[in-house]
Design an enzyme around this catalytic site. Sequence first.
Site, PDB file in Angstrom:
ATOM      1  N   GLY A 112       0.824  -1.190   0.000  1.00 21.33           N
ATOM      2  CA  GLY A 112       0.000   0.000   0.000  1.00 21.33           C
ATOM      3  C   GLY A 112       0.866   1.250   0.000  1.00 21.33           C
ATOM      4  N   CYS A 113       0.299   2.362  -0.417  1.00 28.58           N
ATOM      5  CA  CYS A 113       1.068   3.603  -0.517  1.00 28.58           C
ATOM      6  C   CYS A 113       1.484   4.127   0.853  1.00 28.58           C
ATOM      7  CB  CYS A 113       0.291   4.652  -1.292  1.00 28.58           C
ATOM      8  SG  CYS A 113      -1.389   4.962  -0.687  1.00 28.58           S
TER       9      CYS A 113
END
Length: 344
Positions: free
Chosen positions: A145-146
């Site tokens: 995930g970012c």
Amino acid sequence: MVFRVAVAGCTGYAGGEVLRLLLEHPAVEIGALTAGGSAGSRLGEHQPHLWPLADREILPTTADTLAGHDVVFLALPHGTSGPIAEQLGEDTLVIDCGADFRLTDAEAWQQFYGSAYAGSWPYGLPELPEQRHRLARSHRIAVPGCYPTSVTLGLLPAVTAGLIDGHDVVVVAASGPSGAGKALKPHLLGAELMGSASAYGVGGGHRHTPEILQNLRLLGASEPTLSFTPVLVPMSRGILATCTAPLADGIELGADVRDAYQRAYADEPFVHLLPEGQWPQTQGVVGSNSVQLQVTVDRTAGRLIAVVALDNLTKGTAGGAIQCMNLALGLDETTGLPRIGVAP
């Protein structure tokens, strides 16, 4: 050698960013472009900036459509990658840009995502210890995930050097709305977003929380605790994460934390420790696969502070995915990836 690549979910932000980067990659040929409700239309109707592919017809996302490619990127909604991946051959490199295969804990998946657990794949963050070796020649990769990418890179040197032990980690991370995808949502409308900043997922409810904790444990924190607050801000893309944690027992306030970060990232092509006194800015990394980082110690509070800036769609998603593709295919991991941001 040229590798044939398909992108599922080509009309979304993540899929569009994958295609933007693939268009500049010297070792790939772009094959099937697929999506759900937009199947039958032309890509240019949805991604006008991808003009070389504008006349390409969008095909339905099926295993038959994706078959026959060397690489398949899945840029699909959470919970939908598993059934497609099961139908693709083991000799196909499948890279999931969603969350389906990131977590190793089935209970955590159920708690935060509420759907059937699909399992876990090799985790696509090459900067983690020994991870490049695991990703090389892998045929299944889960893109981080970012937010976890930013927090993990911000705290990795501190945890591995024993500067912090992972307890009482506090993260406040500002991000643009592109991280929420293209689906129409009232709170992401321009009239609601412009001139405003708002917290969301407060109190441990954000879906990236278990992934960040998983990474801290992987780095050596035995019992990490995390308070994570994401903040939505009026910029289209980017993350600025401020990560703090108390110094571990026995670590002096005057400890040279910067030295640990310099050693950890000296040979990393995409992680840049800024000169002392210079702090990361999201405008410095827009459109690039680079990460800007700064670290210091708050002597009054006895806490380490790491500030990280990255582009959530590039290093935070599509660029990280292509970096992993390069490793899995035996290419130099920097191939086709921009390291210079766009400013102003």
